[in-house]
Design a protein around this motif. Structure first.
Motif, short mmCIF file in Angstrom:
data_model
loop_
_atom_site.label_atom_id
_atom_site.label_comp_id
_atom_site.label_asym_id
_atom_site.label_seq_id
_atom_site.Cartn_x
_atom_site.Cartn_y
_atom_site.Cartn_z
N GLU A 1 40.13 46.57 50.42
CA GLU A 1 41.40 45.89 50.17
C GLU A 1 41.17 44.38 50.14
O GLU A 1 40.38 43.85 50.92
N LEU A 2 41.86 43.72 49.24
CA LEU A 2 41.66 42.29 49.05
C LEU A 2 42.80 41.46 49.63
O LEU A 2 43.97 41.84 49.50
N PRO A 3 42.47 40.32 50.26
CA PRO A 3 43.50 39.38 50.68
C PRO A 3 43.93 38.54 49.47
O PRO A 3 43.21 37.64 49.04
N VAL A 4 45.07 38.85 48.91
CA VAL A 4 45.50 38.20 47.67
C VAL A 4 46.23 36.90 47.99
O VAL A 4 47.21 36.91 48.75
N PRO A 5 45.79 35.78 47.43
CA PRO A 5 46.44 34.49 47.70
C PRO A 5 47.87 34.45 47.14
O PRO A 5 48.19 35.18 46.19
N PRO A 6 48.72 33.62 47.71
CA PRO A 6 50.08 33.46 47.17
C PRO A 6 50.02 33.02 45.71
O PRO A 6 49.15 32.23 45.31
N GLY A 7 50.94 33.54 44.93
CA GLY A 7 51.01 33.17 43.52
C GLY A 7 50.14 33.99 42.60
O GLY A 7 50.19 33.82 41.38
N ILE A 8 49.34 34.90 43.17
CA ILE A 8 48.47 35.77 42.38
C ILE A 8 48.99 37.21 42.48
O ILE A 8 49.26 37.69 43.58
N ALA A 9 49.12 37.86 41.34
CA ALA A 9 49.53 39.26 41.31
C ALA A 9 48.35 40.11 40.85
O ALA A 9 47.80 39.87 39.77
N VAL A 10 47.96 41.09 41.66
CA VAL A 10 46.85 41.98 41.32
C VAL A 10 47.39 43.39 41.15
O VAL A 10 47.94 43.98 42.08
N THR A 11 47.24 43.91 39.94
CA THR A 11 47.58 45.30 39.65
C THR A 11 46.30 46.11 39.67
O THR A 11 45.33 45.77 38.98
N THR A 12 46.26 47.17 40.47
CA THR A 12 45.04 47.97 40.62
C THR A 12 45.18 49.30 39.90
O THR A 12 46.22 49.97 40.01
N ARG A 13 44.15 49.65 39.19
CA ARG A 13 44.05 50.97 38.58
C ARG A 13 42.75 51.62 39.04
O ARG A 13 41.68 51.04 38.92
N GLU A 14 42.85 52.83 39.57
CA GLU A 14 41.68 53.60 39.97
C GLU A 14 41.14 54.31 38.73
O GLU A 14 41.80 55.17 38.17
N VAL A 15 39.92 53.94 38.32
CA VAL A 15 39.37 54.50 37.09
C VAL A 15 38.17 55.41 37.33
O VAL A 15 37.70 56.07 36.41
N TYR A 16 37.66 55.44 38.57
CA TYR A 16 36.54 56.33 38.87
C TYR A 16 36.57 56.70 40.35
O TYR A 16 37.25 56.06 41.16
N ALA A 17 35.83 57.74 40.67
CA ALA A 17 35.71 58.17 42.07
C ALA A 17 34.27 58.56 42.34
O ALA A 17 33.53 58.97 41.43
N SER A 18 33.85 58.41 43.58
CA SER A 18 32.51 58.79 44.03
C SER A 18 32.65 59.93 45.02
O SER A 18 33.17 59.73 46.12
N ASP A 19 32.20 61.11 44.64
CA ASP A 19 32.29 62.28 45.51
C ASP A 19 30.97 62.52 46.22
O ASP A 19 29.90 62.47 45.60
N PRO A 20 31.01 62.77 47.54
CA PRO A 20 29.77 62.98 48.29
C PRO A 20 29.05 64.26 47.86
O PRO A 20 29.68 65.28 47.56
N LEU A 21 27.73 64.17 47.84
CA LEU A 21 26.88 65.32 47.55
C LEU A 21 26.31 65.89 48.85
O LEU A 21 26.26 65.20 49.86
N PRO A 22 25.86 67.14 48.85
CA PRO A 22 25.17 67.69 50.02
C PRO A 22 23.90 66.89 50.30
O PRO A 22 23.42 66.13 49.45
N LEU A 23 23.36 67.07 51.48
CA LEU A 23 22.11 66.40 51.85
C LEU A 23 21.05 66.69 50.79
O LEU A 23 20.68 67.84 50.57
N PRO A 24 20.56 65.65 50.10
CA PRO A 24 19.57 65.89 49.05
C PRO A 24 18.27 66.45 49.62
O PRO A 24 17.85 66.06 50.72
N PRO A 25 17.62 67.38 48.91
CA PRO A 25 16.35 67.93 49.38
C PRO A 25 15.32 66.82 49.58
O PRO A 25 15.16 65.95 48.74
N GLY A 26 14.67 66.84 50.73
CA GLY A 26 13.63 65.87 51.02
C GLY A 26 14.10 64.64 51.75
O GLY A 26 13.28 63.90 52.32
N LEU A 27 15.41 64.36 51.76
CA LEU A 27 15.88 63.13 52.40
C LEU A 27 15.71 63.19 53.91
O LEU A 27 15.25 62.21 54.53
N ALA A 28 16.06 64.30 54.53
CA ALA A 28 15.94 64.40 55.98
C ALA A 28 14.49 64.17 56.41
O ALA A 28 14.23 63.45 57.38
N GLU A 29 13.55 64.75 55.69
CA GLU A 29 12.13 64.56 56.03
C GLU A 29 11.73 63.10 55.84
O GLU A 29 11.02 62.53 56.69
N ALA A 30 12.19 62.47 54.76
CA ALA A 30 11.85 61.07 54.51
C ALA A 30 12.39 60.16 55.62
O ALA A 30 11.77 59.16 55.97
#
Length: 229
Positions: free
Chosen positions: A122-151
């Motif tokens: 979230e952004l602290p928007v200064p007075p006099g500035i209007a910010v319109t937000t549009r969500e255009v993408y999402a990041s979904d978590p994946l299961p633990l990748p093979p080999g990561l725990a060992e690394a």
């Protein structure tokens, strides 16, 4: 060893840059990015775009064409390059997150369109500035990748490009009973530190929010760990 956890295609881009430096690096993406449906804002109601990730441009879809030629305030160099390729005019490139860009706006640019992810700061928007937000993408978590725990059971430096990745890494380490004290964290910026938790061998932020600075930091951390500093 250096571990990259960011989603594709960024993971492969960072890996290529790391290999050019001769770094021992592996990728284990923790998230998969996908587009979200969104309602465009009429161009005449927008003075400039505010962009916190190149993912907004990768996944924004055909609606982005309506904003070609508009100024764009970009969080870092990678996002700025993507904005230029999308036909936007890069007005400024930040070095300390999106909030810093709000302090360098042209006085006539008071109506901003922020193209963002579903998870965002979230952004602290200064007075006099209007910010319109549009969500255009999402990041979904994946299961633990093979080999990561060992690394992660061996001394490593992990690159973290987002707060979500930091929190996910901490969760996976807890679930797999991995000792955080052997793992150093190299962060894309200070804002990520709030999501890392405690107990890591080292937590440091890059001098600038881009891959070049992040890899330089990771290389330095590996060298210092190898020399016992």
């Amino acid at each position: 060893m250096i571990l990259i956890l960011r989603p594709e295609p960024g993971a492969s881009a960072t890996l290529a840059a790391a290999r050019e430096l001769g770094l021992d690096t592996r990728t284990f993406p923790l998230f998969e990015v996908h587009p979200l449906p969104w309602e465009p804002v009429p161009r005449e109601d927008v003075d400039a775009l505010l962009l916190g990730s190149a993912n907004a441009l990768r996944h924004g879809g055909p609606a982005l064409a309506a904003y070609r030629g508009l100024p764009a305030y970009c969080v870092g160099a990678t996002t700025a390059r993507a904005a230029a390729e999308a036909g936007l005019e890069v007005a400024a490139t930040g070095e300390g997150g999106l909030a810093s860009l709000l302090g360098v706006l042209h006085p006539a640019r008071t109506r901003l369109l922020r193209l963002a992810g579903r998870e965002r700061v979230e952004l602290p928007v200064p007075p006099g500035i209007a910010v319109t937000t549009r969500e255009v993408y999402a990041s979904d978590p994946l299961p633990l990748p093979p080999g990561l725990a060992e690394a992660l059971t061996r001394p490593a430096v992990v690159l973290l490009h987002s707060g979500e990745a930091a929190a996910r890494l901490a969760q996976l380490c807890d679930e797999a009973a991995i000792d955080r004290a052997r793992i150093g964290l190299a962060l894309i910026g200070p804002r990520v530190a709030a999501r890392t938790g405690e107990g890591w061998a080292e937590v440091r932020s890059a001098a600038k929010p881009d891959d070049a600075a992040l890899l330089a930091l990771a290389q330095q951390m590996c060298q210092e760990a190898g020399s016992g500093q």
